[in-house]
Design a protein around this motif. Structure first.
Motif, PDB file in Angstrom:
ATOM      1  N   TRP A 188       2.123   1.713  -3.547  1.00 56.46           N
ATOM      2  CA  TRP A 188       0.855   2.272  -4.146  1.00 56.46           C
ATOM      3  C   TRP A 188       0.731   3.791  -4.206  1.00 56.46           C
ATOM      4  O   TRP A 188       0.426   4.530  -5.119  1.00 56.46           O
ATOM      5  CB  TRP A 188      -0.445   1.409  -3.795  1.00 56.46           C
ATOM      6  N   GLU A 189       0.754   4.085  -2.991  1.00 55.64           N
ATOM      7  CA  GLU A 189       0.581   5.684  -2.305  1.00 55.64           C
ATOM      8  C   GLU A 189       1.887   6.628  -3.198  1.00 55.64           C
ATOM      9  O   GLU A 189       1.641   7.622  -3.522  1.00 55.64           O
ATOM     10  CB  GLU A 189       0.339   5.916  -0.912  1.00 55.64           C
ATOM     11  N   GLU A 216      -8.519   4.581  -2.676  1.00 50.32           N
ATOM     12  CA  GLU A 216      -8.181   4.762  -1.206  1.00 50.32           C
ATOM     13  C   GLU A 216      -8.969   3.557  -0.537  1.00 50.32           C
ATOM     14  O   GLU A 216      -8.671   3.312   0.767  1.00 50.32           O
ATOM     15  CB  GLU A 216      -8.840   6.058  -1.087  1.00 50.32           C
ATOM     16  N   ILE A 248      -5.205   5.324  -7.674  1.00 52.05           N
ATOM     17  CA  ILE A 248      -5.186   4.542  -6.473  1.00 52.05           C
ATOM     18  C   ILE A 248      -6.712   4.636  -5.938  1.00 52.05           C
ATOM     19  O   ILE A 248      -7.380   5.744  -5.869  1.00 52.05           O
ATOM     20  CB  ILE A 248      -4.172   5.016  -5.401  1.00 52.05           C
ATOM     21  N   VAL A 277       0.715  -1.194   0.156  1.00 54.10           N
ATOM     22  CA  VAL A 277      -0.003  -0.081   0.053  1.00 54.10           C
ATOM     23  C   VAL A 277       0.895   1.209  -0.136  1.00 54.10           C
ATOM     24  O   VAL A 277       0.683   2.284  -0.795  1.00 54.10           O
ATOM     25  CB  VAL A 277      -0.972   0.018   1.025  1.00 54.10           C
ATOM     26  N   GLU A 278       1.850   1.310   0.758  1.00 54.00           N
ATOM     27  CA  GLU A 278       3.066   2.386   0.802  1.00 54.00           C
ATOM     28  C   GLU A 278       3.440   2.556  -0.537  1.00 54.00           C
ATOM     29  O   GLU A 278       3.503   3.789  -1.111  1.00 54.00           O
ATOM     30  CB  GLU A 278       4.056   2.314   1.620  1.00 54.00           C
ATOM     31  N   ASN A 302       1.223   6.882  -6.534  1.00 51.81           N
ATOM     32  CA  ASN A 302       0.048   8.050  -7.122  1.00 51.81           C
ATOM     33  C   ASN A 302       0.688   9.489  -6.667  1.00 51.81           C
ATOM     34  O   ASN A 302       0.436  10.194  -7.535  1.00 51.81           O
ATOM     35  CB  ASN A 302      -0.962   7.909  -5.913  1.00 51.81           C
ATOM     36  N   ASP A 303       1.527   9.426  -5.715  1.00 56.47           N
ATOM     37  CA  ASP A 303       2.259  10.816  -5.611  1.00 56.47           C
ATOM     38  C   ASP A 303       3.222  11.369  -6.529  1.00 56.47           C
ATOM     39  O   ASP A 303       3.125  12.352  -6.766  1.00 56.47           O
ATOM     40  CB  ASP A 303       2.866  10.693  -4.092  1.00 56.47           C
ATOM     41  N   ARG A 322      -4.470  -1.993   4.270  1.00 54.04           N
ATOM     42  CA  ARG A 322      -3.716  -1.415   5.632  1.00 54.04           C
ATOM     43  C   ARG A 322      -4.396  -1.875   6.817  1.00 54.04           C
ATOM     44  O   ARG A 322      -3.726  -2.341   7.764  1.00 54.04           O
ATOM     45  CB  ARG A 322      -3.488   0.051   5.348  1.00 54.04           C
ATOM     46  N   ALA A 337      -6.930   0.416  -0.581  1.00 53.94           N
ATOM     47  CA  ALA A 337      -5.916   0.618   0.236  1.00 53.94           C
ATOM     48  C   ALA A 337      -6.026   0.499   1.710  1.00 53.94           C
ATOM     49  O   ALA A 337      -5.364   0.043   2.223  1.00 53.94           O
ATOM     50  CB  ALA A 337      -5.130   1.912  -0.118  1.00 53.94           C
ATOM     51  N   THR A 338      -7.213   1.110   1.952  1.00 55.25           N
ATOM     52  CA  THR A 338      -7.480   1.352   3.405  1.00 55.25           C
ATOM     53  C   THR A 338      -8.008  -0.235   3.836  1.00 55.25           C
ATOM     54  O   THR A 338      -7.498  -0.631   4.966  1.00 55.25           O
ATOM     55  CB  THR A 338      -8.767   2.071   3.474  1.00 55.25           C
TER      56      THR A 338
END
Length: 255
Positions: free
Chosen positions: A85-86, A98, A96, A82-83, A89-90, A105, A101-102
């Protein structure tokens, strides 16, 4: 009815035959029990999700414990997936979800908190792990890819397979060690992951994986080439063998 490879084969057969199937895993070594993807050789491929999933905790308790510990390792590795993936995205604007991802996590955090219960084969702990693995499969379906469940730590595992084909370590075990390395690179709380893995009795270093230290270093440095379409911390920090060795030594993955 069976383990990961059998369930994956059933998913592909169901897709080709256009018929539904029910997943009845007899071991919980990874999240393939519920996902809409199947692993063929190294890479995963689109398949179909099971119409239903039946898991008997009494059967899981009787299965080899090493497989359960590997499932724990695979689930913990969702934290770094997940990190990654984020980060993607950044940095490059990758889509992504959310929500997906949530899910992963949160599920991974719950599994870590359940480590002692899982080690003791308590029903509640096993149920938490089973449900987490199922929800990981659902997260992939929501995302439309394996992104919420597979990042740099999985690429590390795939690199190990290419570089050291005679290995005897399990996929979930390798992803667990990969998550230690990659959480360090992400500046995450990697000692928490190490502690949880030790509680359940999963490998945390190259000796426990029975893989030479030089292969660990090479796998981490070359993992970014496994899937060049998947941006991860390995790309962001441009990991080479020198950086890989530092990460492995700092985390105790190698001496």
């Amino acid at each position: 009815f069976g383990g990961g490879r059998i369930v994956d084969a059933a998913k592909m057969a169901a897709k080709k035959s256009n018929i539904p199937f029910i997943s009845v895993p007899t071991a919980i070594s990874h999240d393939g029990i519920a996902s809409n993807r199947a692993v063929l050789e190294i890479y995963s491929a689109p398949a179909v999700m099971p119409t239903g999933i039946l898991v008997d905790s009494d059967i899981i308790i009787k299965s080899p414990y090493r497989l359960t510990a590997a499932g724990f390792g695979d689930m913990v590795s969702k934290l770094t997936a997940v990190e990654d993936w984020e980060l993607s995205n950044d940095e490059i604007g990758e889509y992504i979800s959310e929500y997906a991802a949530t899910i992963n996590r949160t599920a991974a955090d719950l599994v870590i908190r359940s480590a002692k219960s899982i080690k003791n084969l308590e029903k509640k702990g096993l149920e938490n792990l089973i449900e987490a693995l199922v929800f990981s499969g659902i997260a992939m379906a929501i995302a439309g890819s394996s992104r919420p469940a597979s990042g740099s730590e999985h690429m590390f595992s795939h690199a190990l397979k290419e570089l050291y084909p005679k290995k005897t370590s399990l996929h979930g075990e390798e992803c667990a060690v990969g998550s230690i390395l990659c959480s360090y690179l992400h500046n995450m709380d990697w000692p928490r992951i190490v502690e949880a893995l030790k509680v359940v009795g999963a490998p945390t270093n190259n000796e426990e994986l029975k893989i030479p230290r030089e292969i660990i270093i090479k796998a981490l440095s070359e993992a970014k080439n496994i899937r060049k379409d998947r941006y991860t911390i390995l790309d962001y920090k441009d990991i080479d063998e020198k950086k890989a060795e530092i990460a492995a030594k700092e985390t105790g993955v190698i001496e």
